[in-house]
Design a protein around this motif. Structure first.
Motif, PDB file in Angstrom:
ATOM      1  N   VAL A 167     163.726 107.196  40.724  1.00  0.00           N
ATOM      2  CA  VAL A 167     162.482 108.205  40.733  1.00  0.00           C
ATOM      3  C   VAL A 167     161.719 108.196  39.504  1.00  0.00           C
ATOM      4  O   VAL A 167     162.517 108.648  38.485  1.00  0.00           O
ATOM      5  N   GLU A 168     160.751 107.789  39.111  1.00  0.00           N
ATOM      6  CA  GLU A 168     159.936 108.073  38.071  1.00  0.00           C
ATOM      7  C   GLU A 168     159.519 109.515  37.789  1.00  0.00           C
ATOM      8  O   GLU A 168     159.192 110.050  38.790  1.00  0.00           O
TER       9      GLU A 168
ATOM     10  N   HIS B 193     168.505 118.934  40.597  1.00  0.00           N
ATOM     11  CA  HIS B 193     167.230 118.498  40.888  1.00  0.00           C
ATOM     12  C   HIS B 193     166.985 117.093  41.005  1.00  0.00           C
ATOM     13  O   HIS B 193     166.373 116.530  41.998  1.00  0.00           O
ATOM     14  N   ARG B 194     168.015 116.228  40.281  1.00  0.00           N
ATOM     15  CA  ARG B 194     167.696 114.803  40.278  1.00  0.00           C
ATOM     16  C   ARG B 194     168.344 114.225  41.669  1.00  0.00           C
ATOM     17  O   ARG B 194     167.811 113.457  42.328  1.00  0.00           O
ATOM     18  N   THR B 195     169.287 114.781  41.765  1.00  0.00           N
ATOM     19  CA  THR B 195     170.191 114.679  43.062  1.00  0.00           C
ATOM     20  C   THR B 195     169.170 114.748  44.523  1.00  0.00           C
ATOM     21  O   THR B 195     169.085 114.005  45.379  1.00  0.00           O
TER      22      THR B 195
ATOM     23  N   PRO C  33     163.210 116.712  33.054  1.00  0.00           N
ATOM     24  CA  PRO C  33     162.167 115.955  33.850  1.00  0.00           C
ATOM     25  C   PRO C  33     162.130 116.416  35.248  1.00  0.00           C
ATOM     26  O   PRO C  33     161.053 116.146  35.737  1.00  0.00           O
ATOM     27  N   ASP C  34     163.226 116.728  35.893  1.00  0.00           N
ATOM     28  CA  ASP C  34     162.928 117.137  37.387  1.00  0.00           C
ATOM     29  C   ASP C  34     162.917 118.740  37.772  1.00  0.00           C
ATOM     30  O   ASP C  34     163.130 119.033  38.814  1.00  0.00           O
ATOM     31  N   VAL C  35     162.705 119.375  36.389  1.00  0.00           N
ATOM     32  CA  VAL C  35     162.528 120.784  36.933  1.00  0.00           C
ATOM     33  C   VAL C  35     161.061 120.991  36.850  1.00  0.00           C
ATOM     34  O   VAL C  35     160.556 120.972  35.461  1.00  0.00           O
ATOM     35  N   ASP C  36     160.488 121.794  37.957  1.00  0.00           N
ATOM     36  CA  ASP C  36     158.986 121.709  37.822  1.00  0.00           C
ATOM     37  C   ASP C  36     158.526 123.147  37.884  1.00  0.00           C
ATOM     38  O   ASP C  36     157.374 123.357  38.215  1.00  0.00           O
TER      39      ASP C  36
END
Ligand code: PGA
Length: 262
Positions: A2-3, A199-201, A237-240
């Protein structure tokens, strides 16, 4: 893989069972005036008790000028049925009338103290969406589960229970909050690396089902977020963004957390 994507950061204040009418008015006034500029870039939502939603709604409506971004309102809970003999409960339709945009579902305090099952949480998720409210689905492991290397299994099961009931397409209009139970209200925060890993998982799991949704969905972190740790967490990067409990009850602290998003 996932980008990274331009997801708009979301900071949610979960006020839990706190505040008098005076305190809520003051807190909201202060957050309102301190966050004016921020609303161009990020989304901010506050979740008062059911009882204070009307007050917050009126207060925010009186402040909104033309074209200005608005602080959003969220509810801390919702019932699964639209109406009926359910003493003490509030439906999604009722919340929508009060300008509510978001609803927290599956918070660990509800799972733990009110014995809410994955299935019941999935029904709440669907009830919220049926009235165009965006559910904030909380997932997270206990300390024992983390120590037993069960984190991934637990959070993916919690997510899958909702996907099984609502379908993957429903995740398009949803937010996920990763909230490790051991970090909620304890002052012990997940490290940025620990948060990022979960988060990435979650995002990679969604990616296997729908890559567009996986890129677009916001996954926010909750559990002892404060002004000192927010910046590093939000830079993953995956924490919004964040779901903030205790620290959202202090206007200055909360605004400073909101400012940690750039
Ligand atoms: P906390 O709560 O920030 O006080 O740990 C977070 C939450 O319960 O959502």
């Amino acid at each position: 893989m996932v980008e990274e994507n331009m997801r708009r950061k979301l900071i949610v204040g979960n006020w839990k069972m706190h505040g008098s009418t005076d305190q809520i008015s003051q807190l909201l006034e202060e957050i309102e005036s301190g966050s004016e500029q921020l609303l161009e870039d990020i989304e901010i939502c506050v979740c008062p008790t059911y009882l204070h939603l009307g007050l917050a709604f009126d207060l925010l409506a009186s402040k909104s000028g033309a074209g200005r971004g608005q602080i959003k309102l969220g509810a801390q809970n919702v019932h699964v049925e639209p109406a009926g003999a359910f003493t003490g409960e509030v439906s999604a339709q009722m919340l929508a009338e009060y300008g509510v945009s978001y609803v927290i579902v599956g918070h660990s305090e509800r799972r733990q103290f009110f014995a809410e099952s994955d299935q019941f949480i999935a029904e709440k998720f669907r009830a919220a969406q049926a009235c165009r409210l965006t559910p904030i689905l909380c997932v997270g492991e206990s300390l024992d589960q983390r120590q037993d290397n069960e984190t991934e299994r637990v959070v993916l099961n919690q997510l899958d229970a909702v996907i099984a009931a609502a379908g993957i397409a429903a995740m398009k209009e949803a937010v996920i909050a990763y909230e490790p139970v051991w970090a909620i209200g304890t002052g012990e925060t997940a490290t940025p690396a620990q948060a990022q890993q979960v988060h990435r998982t979650l995002r990679e799991h969604l990616d296997r089902l729908d890559s567009v949704i996986a890129k677009a969905i916001r996954i926010i972190y909750g559990g002892s977020v404060n002004a000192a740790n927010a910046k590093e967490l939000f830079s993953q990067p995956d924490v919004d963004g964040g779901l903030v409990g205790g620290a959202s009850l202090e206007a200055e602290e909360f605004i400073s957390i909101c400012k940690s998003t750039d």
